[in-house]
Design a protein around this motif. Sequence first.
Motif, PDB file in Angstrom:
ATOM      1  N   LYS A 242       0.832  -1.219   0.000  1.00 40.22           N
ATOM      2  CA  LYS A 242       0.000   0.000   0.000  1.00 40.22           C
ATOM      3  C   LYS A 242       0.861   1.261   0.000  1.00 40.22           C
ATOM      4  CE  LYS A 242      -4.393  -1.736   0.895  1.00 40.22           C
ATOM      5  NZ  LYS A 242      -4.311  -2.943   1.725  1.00 40.22           N
TER       6      LYS A 242
ATOM      7  N   ASN B   3      -6.513  -7.583  -6.150  1.00 36.60           N
ATOM      8  CA  ASN B   3      -7.187  -6.292  -5.994  1.00 36.60           C
ATOM      9  C   ASN B   3      -7.285  -5.693  -7.404  1.00 36.60           C
ATOM     10  OD1 ASN B   3      -4.717  -5.055  -6.563  1.00 36.60           O
ATOM     11  ND2 ASN B   3      -4.196  -4.780  -4.415  1.00 36.60           N
TER      12      ASN B   3
ATOM     13  N   LYS C 239     -11.245  -8.011  -5.713  1.00 34.65           N
ATOM     14  CA  LYS C 239     -11.550  -7.233  -4.501  1.00 34.65           C
ATOM     15  C   LYS C 239     -11.758  -5.757  -4.849  1.00 34.65           C
ATOM     16  CE  LYS C 239      -7.620  -8.580  -2.997  1.00 34.65           C
ATOM     17  NZ  LYS C 239      -6.364  -8.850  -2.237  1.00 34.65           N
TER      18      LYS C 239
ATOM     19  N   GLY D 245     -11.554  -3.071  -2.721  1.00 32.81           N
ATOM     20  CA  GLY D 245     -11.014  -2.101  -1.767  1.00 32.81           C
ATOM     21  C   GLY D 245     -10.509  -0.830  -2.430  1.00 32.81           C
ATOM     22  N   HIS D 246      -9.979  -0.938  -3.641  1.00 35.51           N
ATOM     23  CA  HIS D 246      -9.377   0.221  -4.314  1.00 35.51           C
ATOM     24  C   HIS D 246     -10.377   1.036  -5.131  1.00 35.51           C
ATOM     25  CE1 HIS D 246      -5.058  -0.923  -3.589  1.00 35.51           C
ATOM     26  NE2 HIS D 246      -5.722  -1.980  -3.183  1.00 35.51           N
TER      27      HIS D 246
ATOM     28  N   ALA E 187     -17.819  -1.437  -0.007  1.00 39.33           N
ATOM     29  CA  ALA E 187     -16.657  -2.213  -0.468  1.00 39.33           C
ATOM     30  C   ALA E 187     -17.230  -3.494  -1.069  1.00 39.33           C
ATOM     31  CB  ALA E 187     -15.730  -2.534   0.690  1.00 39.33           C
TER      32      ALA E 187
ATOM     33  N   ASP F  37     -16.758  -6.901  -3.390  1.00 42.22           N
ATOM     34  CA  ASP F  37     -15.874  -7.878  -4.035  1.00 42.22           C
ATOM     35  C   ASP F  37     -16.739  -8.743  -4.957  1.00 42.22           C
ATOM     36  OD1 ASP F  37     -14.097  -6.823  -2.193  1.00 42.22           O
ATOM     37  OD2 ASP F  37     -14.144  -8.569  -0.883  1.00 42.22           O
TER      38      ASP F  37
ATOM     39  N   GLU G 138     -20.371  -2.153   4.052  1.00 38.96           N
ATOM     40  CA  GLU G 138     -20.107  -0.719   4.139  1.00 38.96           C
ATOM     41  C   GLU G 138     -18.615  -0.482   3.879  1.00 38.96           C
ATOM     42  OE1 GLU G 138     -20.814   0.407   8.176  1.00 38.96           O
ATOM     43  OE2 GLU G 138     -20.106   2.444   7.834  1.00 38.96           O
ATOM     44  N   ARG G 139     -18.273   0.610   3.159  1.00 37.10           N
ATOM     45  CA  ARG G 139     -16.856   0.993   3.033  1.00 37.10           C
ATOM     46  C   ARG G 139     -16.489   1.830   4.259  1.00 37.10           C
ATOM     47  NH1 ARG G 139     -13.276   1.135  -0.922  1.00 37.10           N
ATOM     48  NH2 ARG G 139     -14.839   0.623  -2.463  1.00 37.10           N
ATOM     49  N   LEU G 140     -15.559   1.332   5.056  1.00 37.70           N
ATOM     50  CA  LEU G 140     -15.230   1.993   6.319  1.00 37.70           C
ATOM     51  C   LEU G 140     -14.206   3.091   6.100  1.00 37.70           C
ATOM     52  CD1 LEU G 140     -15.044  -1.449   8.023  1.00 37.70           C
ATOM     53  CD2 LEU G 140     -16.737   0.293   8.593  1.00 37.70           C
TER      54      LEU G 140
ATOM     55  N   THR H 293      -4.910  -5.887   4.587  1.00 34.93           N
ATOM     56  CA  THR H 293      -6.294  -6.375   4.375  1.00 34.93           C
ATOM     57  C   THR H 293      -6.333  -7.552   3.393  1.00 34.93           C
ATOM     58  OG1 THR H 293      -6.561  -4.619   2.742  1.00 34.93           O
ATOM     59  CG2 THR H 293      -7.608  -4.267   4.874  1.00 34.93           C
ATOM     60  N   GLY H 294      -5.564  -7.419   2.312  1.00 32.72           N
ATOM     61  CA  GLY H 294      -5.586  -8.477   1.290  1.00 32.72           C
ATOM     62  C   GLY H 294      -5.011  -9.778   1.824  1.00 32.72           C
TER      63      GLY H 294
ATOM     64  N   LYS I 198     -14.741 -12.679   4.082  1.00 35.18           N
ATOM     65  CA  LYS I 198     -15.134 -11.261   3.926  1.00 35.18           C
ATOM     66  C   LYS I 198     -15.598 -10.698   5.279  1.00 35.18           C
ATOM     67  CE  LYS I 198     -16.715  -7.585   1.462  1.00 35.18           C
ATOM     68  NZ  LYS I 198     -15.805  -6.513   1.061  1.00 35.18           N
TER      69      LYS I 198
ATOM     70  N   ILE J 267     -11.183  -4.595   9.922  1.00 39.37           N
ATOM     71  CA  ILE J 267     -11.041  -3.176   9.540  1.00 39.37           C
ATOM     72  C   ILE J 267     -11.925  -2.310  10.447  1.00 39.37           C
ATOM     73  CG2 ILE J 267     -11.297  -1.477   7.676  1.00 39.37           C
ATOM     74  CD1 ILE J 267     -11.054  -3.863   5.681  1.00 39.37           C
TER      75      ILE J 267
HETATM   76  N1  LIG Z   1     -12.258   0.804   3.631  1.00 41.30           N
HETATM   77  C1  LIG Z   1     -12.725  -0.438   3.556  1.00 41.30           C
HETATM   78  N2  LIG Z   1     -13.901  -0.764   4.128  1.00 41.30           N
HETATM   79  C2  LIG Z   1     -14.390  -2.022   4.075  1.00 41.30           C
HETATM   80  N3  LIG Z   1     -13.771  -3.037   3.445  1.00 41.30           N
HETATM   81  C3  LIG Z   1     -12.593  -2.783   2.834  1.00 41.30           C
HETATM   82  C4  LIG Z   1     -12.001  -1.473   2.853  1.00 41.30           C
HETATM   83  N4  LIG Z   1     -10.818  -1.531   2.171  1.00 41.30           N
HETATM   84  C5  LIG Z   1     -10.680  -2.810   1.775  1.00 41.30           C
HETATM   85  N5  LIG Z   1     -11.743  -3.566   2.135  1.00 41.30           N
HETATM   86  C6  LIG Z   1     -11.947  -4.999   1.903  1.00 41.30           C
HETATM   87  O1  LIG Z   1     -10.751  -5.660   2.316  1.00 41.30           O
HETATM   88  C7  LIG Z   1     -10.466  -6.752   1.446  1.00 41.30           C
HETATM   89  C8  LIG Z   1      -9.091  -6.530   0.815  1.00 41.30           C
HETATM   90  O2  LIG Z   1      -9.266  -5.651  -0.284  1.00 41.30           O
HETATM   91  P1  LIG Z   1      -8.223  -4.692  -0.944  1.00 41.30           P
HETATM   92  O3  LIG Z   1      -7.893  -3.602   0.033  1.00 41.30           O
HETATM   93  O4  LIG Z   1      -8.783  -4.322  -2.253  1.00 41.30           O
HETATM   94  O5  LIG Z   1      -6.969  -5.648  -1.120  1.00 41.30           O
HETATM   95  P2  LIG Z   1      -5.412  -5.423  -1.035  1.00 41.30           P
HETATM   96  O6  LIG Z   1      -5.030  -5.362   0.424  1.00 41.30           O
HETATM   97  O7  LIG Z   1      -4.881  -6.619  -1.733  1.00 41.30           O
HETATM   98  O8  LIG Z   1      -5.117  -4.131  -1.752  1.00 41.30           O
HETATM   99  C9  LIG Z   1     -11.620  -6.801   0.441  1.00 41.30           C
HETATM  100  O9  LIG Z   1     -12.609  -7.678   0.938  1.00 41.30           O
HETATM  101  C10 LIG Z   1     -12.116  -5.354   0.434  1.00 41.30           C
HETATM  102  O10 LIG Z   1     -13.447  -5.228   0.001  1.00 41.30           O
END
Ligand SMILES: Nc1ncnc2c1ncn2[C@@H]1O[C@H](COP(=O)(O)OP(=O)(O)O)[C@@H](O)[C@H]1O
Length: 270
Positions: free
Chosen positions: A107, A135, A171, A173-174, A180, A182, A197-199, A207-208, A233, A240
């Motif tokens: 990240k 991702n 996924k 997340g980005h 959020a 997937d 919910e996106r937190l 997270t990944g 999930k 998170i």
């Molecule tokens: N801000 C967030 N709120 C809720 N879920 C999240 C958030 N950011 C990532 N996730 C979830 O965390 C997991 C890892 O996703 P991601 O962050 O895309 O992967 P990576 O760590 O490989 O970049 C996925 O299930 C994604 O939906």
Amino acid sequence: MIACTIAGSDSGGGAGIQADLKTFQELRVFGTSVITALTAQNTKGVHGIYPATADFVKDQLNAVLDDFDLKAVKTGMLFNAEIVETIVSVLESKEIPLILDPVMIAKGGASLLKEQATIALKEKLLPVATVCTPNIPEAEVLTGLTIKTEEEIKFAGEYLLNLGMQCVVIKGGHLAGKHAIDTVFIRGEKPFKMKTERLKTIHTHGTGCTFSAAITAEIAKGKPLKIAIIEAKKFVQLAIRYPLNIGHGFGPTNHFAYQEHRGICDVQVI
Ligand SMILES: Nc1ncnc2c1ncn2[C@@H]1O[C@H](COP(=O)(O)OP(=O)(O)O)[C@@H](O)[C@H]1O
Ligand SMILES: Cc1ncc(COP(=O)(O)O)c(N)n1
């Protein structure tokens, strides 16, 4: 139940081998590990990388395989093409479910996979995986597509399934937006989405790793693929949602949260 993670060590404890083993433990799976590289890392970034030789990666993997009845294996940071090829050579003859997290860039921006290794990963390891969890930027590299819309996610998922694996989770997340989301593609089945919910938080280091380790643990316990992915999930969402607020940068997720709060997570499956 016993699982194995093949990944890099994160001295900061939030990603890599450390995140994987904590996740296995919280999900009641005994964790073994094969370390591909040491990273000098904390919540502020990656300060150094010291890879293992491919031969020593092989020694670790053979030592684990020789003694333990592994029910699932996951891969994370693999760093170079020699390590990718070594893992393929050992695992391709085994019938152990392989969860492949195609870790490329931390990240904070540090490269965790050399360019040549991306080709080996795509051509040799992806075809023998059971589940792959890219991702959005990783899915773009693996497919050569730009991925922004739902249509593009669908196209990328189908493209990746055609490389030979049984399941792909792209996924979200980005991506932007209130949720959020997937998207899960399982061979022969209709794709589905997992929505939470996106937190609003900066504590998303690892997270990944945590998500793919949770899928690995659930598969090791014998859960069907779809159930394993949905439970993972929930695990990552709770990790998170209840941050530990550790470190001075982008902090780790909370691996204790699932055991403490698991009654209250709702993942919408649509
Ligand atoms: N801000 C967030 N709120 C809720 N879920 C999240 C958030 N950011 C990532 N996730 C979830 O965390 C997991 C890892 O996703 P991601 O962050 O895309 O992967 P990576 O760590 O490989 O970049 C996925 O299930 C994604 O939906
Ligand atoms: C050893 C190791 N493996 C994986 C990641 C990716 O995690 P993130 O994308 O959250 O930085 C990392 N930073 N370090």
